[in-house]
Design a protein around this motif. Sequence first.
Motif: not given
Length: 349
Positions: A164-172, A288-298
């Motif tokens: 349901d969630d999308d973790p990519w908002h604010g990635i920039g 790093l800021p706290a994020t889910s796994a995939a944004p963390r890899v980025v």
Amino acid sequence: MSRITFHDGQDGQPEALERVAAHVRAQLAAPALDALRAAQKPLFAGIGASFAALAVPVEVLRAHGVPAQRVLSSEIEDGLTGFDTDVLLGISQGGRSSETIAAFKAAEGARTVAVLNVTPSPLAELAELAVDMGNEPDSYASTVGFTGTIVALDLIAGAIAGRDDDPWHGIGAHVRTVRERAAAAIAPLRARAATTVAADCVASGASRASAEEAALLLREVPRIPAAASATRNYLHGEMESAGNTLHLVFGDGREIDLARSLSDAGHLTLLVTAEDIAPGDHLGVVRLPATSAAPRVVLETVAVQELVQALSAERDVPIESFVFANDDTKEGGVDPGDFAIGSPDLTHA
């Protein structure tokens, strides 16, 4: 796809990743990709950096109870015999990797999906379905191409898993923050790191993608021999060769104690973590800021990019001054123009 320098890739990465996320979201919402969302046993194939990136969707899908695995494209050039899969997803940023194209030509009994940046391309023409990143300009030693692939693969895995969630908002904004933190953490250790004879890159879970990409970039950019290891495997003897080596450790769990053990023994270590860890004489820390796994890899990869460009400057190796051009790795051969675009101006470092 147009070529840009490594530095330009770093500078434009925050906005590029926002564009990639929006572009892929729009494609995944289309009815044409209903068959992709219905995948039950996805098999991911890639080569080089694309194979490294595949640690992310495999981890995401397994966490949601979906059986998934990754394989080198070269392992299935003769077909899918022995693999229980209903969808083969081939990843190639330029869509010209000869091994992935061969795998698609040999694939029978599974739907084929191309995940790529460049369209049109040979791989896209072979695939039944395709998800692209919008022809984003990329450097030859990949910046946006790799991190954009992570974004796309995570969104694809989320669609298959019904997330349901999308973790990519604010990635920039996160990318800009981590790049600044990485530069500050690397500055005190870059001169010593540049004299090391080899590097070990260690991580677990989805962050294995970061470790594998780090090893590749350390070889490609400052030309430091490097290898990637899974954390628990590294503890079982691999770390014993430490000595005038750089240790790049990603993680918040056992990785922290590993980084401390290495640095306490006098070995140069860079820890990339979301935990609040104090640096030391032989220990650099990128927080790093706290994020889910995939944004963390980025974000881990952003830190790696900052490291390799700094080491390239210290070792006086122009970024993207590649030595070997292997004509059999790309459909149609290697474009000499790719090798003409380097980054001899290292004043950014």
